[in-house]
Design a protein around this motif. Structure first.
Motif, mmCIF file in Angstrom:
data_model
loop_
_atom_site.group_PDB
_atom_site.id
_atom_site.type_symbol
_atom_site.label_atom_id
_atom_site.label_comp_id
_atom_site.label_asym_id
_atom_site.label_seq_id
_atom_site.Cartn_x
_atom_site.Cartn_y
_atom_site.Cartn_z
ATOM 1 N N THR A 158 39.331 51.935 52.359
ATOM 2 C CA THR A 158 40.449 51.124 52.845
ATOM 3 C C THR A 158 40.707 49.861 52.043
ATOM 4 O OG1 THR A 158 38.978 50.010 54.399
ATOM 5 C CG2 THR A 158 40.192 51.946 55.202
ATOM 6 N N ARG A 159 39.700 49.348 51.318
ATOM 7 C CA ARG A 159 39.900 48.075 50.624
ATOM 8 C C ARG A 159 38.980 47.965 49.423
ATOM 9 N NH1 ARG A 159 35.718 44.935 51.458
ATOM 10 N NH2 ARG A 159 34.404 45.280 53.256
ATOM 11 N N GLY A 160 39.271 46.986 48.573
ATOM 12 C CA GLY A 160 38.444 46.703 47.417
ATOM 13 C C GLY A 160 39.262 45.955 46.379
ATOM 14 N N LEU A 161 38.606 45.539 45.298
ATOM 15 C CA LEU A 161 39.259 44.782 44.246
ATOM 16 C C LEU A 161 38.678 45.213 42.905
ATOM 17 C CD1 LEU A 161 41.333 42.430 44.024
ATOM 18 C CD2 LEU A 161 39.371 40.906 43.836
ATOM 19 N N ILE A 162 39.547 45.479 41.932
ATOM 20 C CA ILE A 162 39.106 45.889 40.601
ATOM 21 C C ILE A 162 39.791 45.022 39.551
ATOM 22 C CG2 ILE A 162 38.653 48.278 41.252
ATOM 23 C CD1 ILE A 162 41.351 49.000 39.912
ATOM 24 N N LYS A 163 39.218 45.005 38.354
ATOM 25 C CA LYS A 163 39.841 44.346 37.213
ATOM 26 C C LYS A 163 40.355 45.450 36.311
ATOM 27 C CE LYS A 163 39.503 40.465 34.274
ATOM 28 N NZ LYS A 163 38.935 39.147 34.325
ATOM 29 N N LEU A 164 41.681 45.515 36.194
ATOM 30 C CA LEU A 164 42.352 46.586 35.471
ATOM 31 C C LEU A 164 43.292 45.971 34.455
ATOM 32 C CD1 LEU A 164 43.218 49.571 35.130
ATOM 33 C CD2 LEU A 164 44.750 49.248 37.064
ATOM 34 N N SER A 165 43.069 46.236 33.197
ATOM 35 C CA SER A 165 43.899 45.707 32.102
ATOM 36 C C SER A 165 44.028 44.191 32.178
ATOM 37 C CB SER A 165 45.289 46.358 32.117
ATOM 38 O OG SER A 165 45.196 47.728 31.857
ATOM 39 N N GLY A 166 42.914 43.537 32.495
ATOM 40 C CA GLY A 166 42.906 42.081 32.532
ATOM 41 C C GLY A 166 43.460 41.472 33.800
ATOM 42 N N GLU A 167 43.882 42.267 34.747
ATOM 43 C CA GLU A 167 44.438 41.772 36.008
ATOM 44 C C GLU A 167 43.620 42.287 37.174
ATOM 45 O OE1 GLU A 167 48.383 43.316 36.074
ATOM 46 O OE2 GLU A 167 49.149 41.856 34.641
ATOM 47 N N TRP A 187 43.447 43.945 40.739
ATOM 48 C CA TRP A 187 44.252 44.857 41.553
ATOM 49 C C TRP A 187 43.493 45.168 42.836
ATOM 50 C CZ3 TRP A 187 48.655 48.145 40.660
ATOM 51 C CH2 TRP A 187 49.353 47.857 39.486
ATOM 52 N N SER A 188 44.251 45.317 43.921
ATOM 53 C CA SER A 188 43.630 45.850 45.130
ATOM 54 C C SER A 188 43.381 47.330 44.874
ATOM 55 C CB SER A 188 44.535 45.643 46.343
ATOM 56 O OG SER A 188 45.771 46.288 46.163
ATOM 57 N N ALA A 189 42.329 47.834 45.501
ATOM 58 C CA ALA A 189 41.948 49.219 45.222
ATOM 59 C C ALA A 189 41.390 49.872 46.472
ATOM 60 C CB ALA A 189 40.917 49.260 44.101
ATOM 61 N N ARG A 190 41.377 51.190 46.442
ATOM 62 C CA ARG A 190 40.702 51.972 47.466
ATOM 63 C C ARG A 190 40.135 53.200 46.787
ATOM 64 N NH1 ARG A 190 42.876 56.552 49.267
ATOM 65 N NH2 ARG A 190 45.063 56.993 48.863
ATOM 66 N N ALA A 191 39.090 53.757 47.398
ATOM 67 C CA ALA A 191 38.418 54.912 46.814
ATOM 68 C C ALA A 191 39.200 56.190 47.101
ATOM 69 C CB ALA A 191 37.008 55.035 47.363
ATOM 70 N N GLY A 217 51.895 51.918 45.353
ATOM 71 C CA GLY A 217 52.417 50.573 45.545
ATOM 72 C C GLY A 217 51.675 49.600 44.666
ATOM 73 N N ALA A 218 50.954 48.642 45.287
ATOM 74 C CA ALA A 218 50.168 47.664 44.536
ATOM 75 C C ALA A 218 48.678 47.951 44.650
ATOM 76 C CB ALA A 218 50.476 46.254 45.038
ATOM 77 N N THR A 219 48.325 49.157 45.032
ATOM 78 C CA THR A 219 46.923 49.532 45.213
ATOM 79 C C THR A 219 46.561 50.655 44.258
ATOM 80 O OG1 THR A 219 47.042 48.931 47.549
ATOM 81 C CG2 THR A 219 45.211 50.343 46.879
ATOM 82 N N ALA A 220 45.459 50.456 43.544
ATOM 83 C CA ALA A 220 44.955 51.494 42.642
ATOM 84 C C ALA A 220 43.993 52.389 43.414
ATOM 85 C CB ALA A 220 44.244 50.853 41.459
ATOM 86 N N VAL A 221 44.182 53.674 43.306
ATOM 87 C CA VAL A 221 43.272 54.641 43.910
ATOM 88 C C VAL A 221 42.287 55.032 42.815
ATOM 89 C CG1 VAL A 221 43.072 56.858 45.067
ATOM 90 C CG2 VAL A 221 45.079 55.429 45.461
#
Length: 145
Positions: A98-107, A109-113, A133-137
């Motif tokens: 349901t939630r998480g945070l990653i560093k993707l291309s220097g930014e 991003w909110s993330a979920r598994a 949307g604004a969440t990376a899976v």
């Protein structure tokens, strides 16, 4: 047949192409324009029909398959969030279903598994499987302990 009748036919076929988007009526409209030019030069009805048939056949047999092939090809470069799919990212805050945070291309991003049963720890490397949307899976690159 007068040249303006061919132009009216070309306009009607062009309108039909606008609504169907099959590329057939558009090529027939182009053939009608060729027939209008032939009629404008002063060639008789038989010559106009031959010009119409030849240009329509050339368009439908030679041009249409090439254009359809180019229309169906994927773009060479991906833009926007589509360009991020398949990239590697680092987990900055634990990623769950349901939630998480990653560093993707220097930014960040909110993330979920992708797999709802996974909990991906901080510092793990993940692959971006899709963007919603604004969440990376994401899915982990290596087996988790």
């Amino acid at each position: 047949m007068p040249w303006f009748v061919w132009l009216l036919a070309a306009a009607a076929l062009g309108a039909a192409e606008f609504f169907t988007l099959t590329l057939v009526f558009g090529l027939l409209a182009g053939a009608a324009v060729v027939a209008a030019v032939v009629a404008g030069v002063g060639i008789g009805l038989v010559g106009q029909l031959v010009a119409l048939g030849a240009s329509a056949a050339a368009g439908l047999v030679l041009l249409r398959p090439v254009v359809l092939r180019h229309m169906n090809q994927q773009p060479l470069t991906l833009e926007g969030s589509d360009a991020l799919i398949g990239r590697r990212a680092e987990v900055m805050q634990e990623v769950t279903a349901t939630r998480g945070l990653i560093k993707l291309s220097g930014e960040e991003w909110s993330a979920r598994a992708l797999d709802e049963t996974l909990v991906i720890p901080v510092g793990a490397w993940v692959d971006v499987m899709e963007i919603e949307g604004a969440t990376a899976v994401v899915y982990p690159r290596e087996l988790l302990p």
